[in-house]
Every structure is written in C-alpha cells, then in structure tokens.
Design a protein around this motif. Structure first.
Motif, mmCIF file in Angstrom:
data_model
loop_
_atom_site.group_PDB
_atom_site.id
_atom_site.type_symbol
_atom_site.label_atom_id
_atom_site.label_comp_id
_atom_site.label_asym_id
_atom_site.label_seq_id
_atom_site.Cartn_x
_atom_site.Cartn_y
_atom_site.Cartn_z
ATOM 1 N N MET A 1 0.789 -1.213 -0.106
ATOM 2 C CA MET A 1 -0.001 0.083 -0.110
ATOM 3 C C MET A 1 0.866 1.223 0.125
ATOM 4 S SD MET A 1 -3.151 0.410 2.525
ATOM 5 C CE MET A 1 -2.314 -0.587 3.771
ATOM 6 N N ARG A 2 0.805 1.934 -0.974
ATOM 7 C CA ARG A 2 1.437 3.327 -1.089
ATOM 8 C C ARG A 2 1.098 4.354 -0.234
ATOM 9 N NH1 ARG A 2 1.789 4.098 -7.430
ATOM 10 N NH2 ARG A 2 -0.464 3.568 -7.079
ATOM 11 N N ASP A 3 0.202 4.811 -0.016
ATOM 12 C CA ASP A 3 -0.467 5.568 0.835
ATOM 13 C C ASP A 3 -1.544 5.031 1.775
ATOM 14 O OD1 ASP A 3 -1.470 8.084 2.075
ATOM 15 O OD2 ASP A 3 -1.360 9.143 0.475
ATOM 16 N N VAL A 4 -1.150 4.673 3.055
ATOM 17 C CA VAL A 4 -2.042 3.925 3.856
ATOM 18 C C VAL A 4 -3.136 4.773 4.231
ATOM 19 C CG1 VAL A 4 -2.032 3.140 6.118
ATOM 20 C CG2 VAL A 4 -0.018 2.679 4.808
ATOM 21 N N GLU A 5 -2.823 6.329 4.547
ATOM 22 C CA GLU A 5 -3.887 6.971 5.162
ATOM 23 C C GLU A 5 -5.053 7.091 3.872
ATOM 24 O OE1 GLU A 5 -4.539 11.121 7.217
ATOM 25 O OE2 GLU A 5 -2.854 9.917 7.986
ATOM 26 N N LYS A 6 -4.557 7.471 2.713
ATOM 27 C CA LYS A 6 -5.338 7.819 1.544
ATOM 28 C C LYS A 6 -6.325 6.504 1.320
ATOM 29 C CE LYS A 6 -5.570 9.545 -3.000
ATOM 30 N NZ LYS A 6 -4.835 10.149 -4.107
ATOM 31 N N ARG A 38 -19.219 10.206 12.510
ATOM 32 C CA ARG A 38 -19.714 11.244 12.304
ATOM 33 C C ARG A 38 -18.511 12.352 11.742
ATOM 34 N NH1 ARG A 38 -24.464 12.918 14.593
ATOM 35 N NH2 ARG A 38 -26.110 11.379 14.009
ATOM 36 N N LYS A 39 -17.426 11.956 12.424
ATOM 37 C CA LYS A 39 -16.208 12.675 11.926
ATOM 38 C C LYS A 39 -14.991 12.017 12.224
ATOM 39 C CE LYS A 39 -13.382 16.721 13.400
ATOM 40 N NZ LYS A 39 -13.398 17.701 14.421
ATOM 41 N N ARG A 40 -13.971 12.110 11.122
ATOM 42 C CA ARG A 40 -12.860 11.292 11.483
ATOM 43 C C ARG A 40 -11.701 12.126 11.262
ATOM 44 N NH1 ARG A 40 -9.736 9.624 7.103
ATOM 45 N NH2 ARG A 40 -10.763 9.730 5.064
ATOM 46 N N GLU A 41 -10.444 12.044 11.904
ATOM 47 C CA GLU A 41 -9.306 12.790 11.523
ATOM 48 C C GLU A 41 -8.336 11.892 11.068
ATOM 49 O OE1 GLU A 41 -8.673 14.739 15.524
ATOM 50 O OE2 GLU A 41 -10.706 15.738 15.564
ATOM 51 N N GLY A 42 -8.026 11.787 10.040
ATOM 52 C CA GLY A 42 -7.094 10.716 9.255
ATOM 53 C C GLY A 42 -7.779 9.701 9.468
ATOM 54 N N ILE A 43 -6.711 8.442 10.000
ATOM 55 C CA ILE A 43 -7.225 7.201 10.254
ATOM 56 C C ILE A 43 -6.993 6.978 11.730
ATOM 57 C CG2 ILE A 43 -7.262 6.493 8.029
ATOM 58 C CD1 ILE A 43 -4.660 4.774 8.658
ATOM 59 N N LYS A 44 -6.736 8.319 12.475
ATOM 60 C CA LYS A 44 -6.224 7.987 13.788
ATOM 61 C C LYS A 44 -7.304 8.184 14.847
ATOM 62 C CE LYS A 44 -3.145 8.206 17.417
ATOM 63 N NZ LYS A 44 -2.200 6.960 17.320
ATOM 64 N N TYR A 45 -8.299 9.185 14.605
ATOM 65 C CA TYR A 45 -9.303 9.525 15.306
ATOM 66 C C TYR A 45 -10.798 9.314 14.781
ATOM 67 C CZ TYR A 45 -5.773 11.508 18.387
ATOM 68 O OH TYR A 45 -4.381 11.559 18.999
ATOM 69 N N PHE A 46 -11.820 8.706 15.477
ATOM 70 C CA PHE A 46 -13.080 8.566 14.777
ATOM 71 C C PHE A 46 -14.108 8.978 15.781
ATOM 72 C CE2 PHE A 46 -10.102 5.750 12.529
ATOM 73 C CZ PHE A 46 -10.622 5.910 11.201
ATOM 74 N N GLN A 135 -0.533 -5.538 7.814
ATOM 75 C CA GLN A 135 -0.378 -4.726 9.048
ATOM 76 C C GLN A 135 0.216 -3.559 8.721
ATOM 77 O OE1 GLN A 135 -1.498 -7.101 11.464
ATOM 78 N NE2 GLN A 135 -1.462 -5.809 13.209
ATOM 79 N N PHE A 136 -0.376 -2.663 9.508
ATOM 80 C CA PHE A 136 0.189 -1.136 9.531
ATOM 81 C C PHE A 136 0.121 -0.461 10.925
ATOM 82 C CE2 PHE A 136 -4.184 -0.776 7.955
ATOM 83 C CZ PHE A 136 -4.728 0.389 8.839
ATOM 84 N N THR A 137 0.887 0.132 11.097
ATOM 85 C CA THR A 137 0.958 1.270 12.403
ATOM 86 C C THR A 137 0.257 2.529 12.147
ATOM 87 O OG1 THR A 137 2.969 0.117 13.094
ATOM 88 C CG2 THR A 137 2.236 2.041 14.237
ATOM 89 N N VAL A 138 -0.813 2.975 13.082
ATOM 90 C CA VAL A 138 -1.290 4.141 12.787
ATOM 91 C C VAL A 138 -0.343 5.345 13.523
ATOM 92 C CG1 VAL A 138 -3.457 5.467 13.257
ATOM 93 C CG2 VAL A 138 -3.607 3.138 12.451
#
Length: 139
Positions: A1-6, A38-46, A135-138
């Motif tokens: 995966m090149r861009d995990v967050e995207k 309802r909201k997310r901040e990147g893939i860290k906070y939901f 597997q990936f780390t956030v």
C-alpha cells in the motif's frame, strides 16, 4: 500500500456501516453495526454518536480496548483498526458532531444526558484486499 491514510480513508468514507467492538465482563468481544463515524481525523481518530445508557458505553467505561471495522463488500476488501474508545460527555464534543435531526434519537437536544460521543483512537490496523492482508501502524 503506497499511501496508507489515503487508501484506508477512501475505503472508510464510502461505507454506510461501521462495525465497532467492545469487551464484555467475561472478556469476550461484542460487535455491533453502527452508522458511520460522524467525523474522522485521518485514520487516527473517529467520532461516533450513541446513547449514554447503552451497553456499549458501559463496556467501554470498564475496558477501553476496542476495534472498528469497515467492509467494502463490492470489492471484497476491508480494514480493521485496533485501539481504544473513550466516552465523551462534554458539551464541546457533543456539539462538534451534532446534526440536524438528531432530536429524533435524543429528544432533549444536544445537551440530552442520554447523548454522548464515542472517540476511537487507532493504534494499528490490518487491511485486506486482493486475497492478502497487510498490517500497519497508525501514526
């Protein structure tokens, strides 16, 4: 995966259902379907809205370990995020994700004592696509 967050963010944003898991008093996972965050901040906070009186809120207060899962059934791919869930009852958090029409669920409005916010903080994840997973780390 090149861009995990995207990659993960795009998958999440297209889903109409989120699955959240908590741990019960006997140490077993409990999973339920919910409306998407309802909201997310990147893939860290939901951020999810729910009833303060719910079983899930009670479980997260006792044990904040949690998991959320999003599944793209059309392309048979998904992402699981592991982390912790906080129960937020402060006015700022409640107002942040409040939407018009929410009085259908919380008759007393944004300050209804039975309305709260679940904030999930991801630590790591696992992405499944094309019959393999990574597997990936956030961060």
């Amino acid at each position: 995966m090149r861009d995990v967050e995207k990659t993960i963010g795009n998958l999440i944003d297209k889903q109409g259902v989120a699955f959240i898991s908590s741990i019960d008093d006997d140490g077993f996972p409990n999973t339920k379907a919910m409306l998407p965050p309802r909201k997310r901040e990147g893939i860290k906070y939901f951020y999810f809205s729910t009833n303060t009186s719910s079983m899930r809120v009670s479980q997260y207060r006792k044990n904040p370990k949690a998991c959320i899962y999003f599944c793209d059934r059309r392309f048979f791919r998904g992402v699981m995020l592991k982390g912790t869930m906080e129960v937020l009852e402060d006015n700022e958090s409640k107002e942040m994700i409040w939407r018009e029409g929410d009085t259908m669920y919380y008759s007393e409005g944004v300050h209804d004592p039975d309305y709260c916010v679940l904030r999930f903080t991801a630590q790591e994840g696992r992405y499944y696509s094309n019959f393999k997973s990574e597997q990936f780390t956030v961060v």
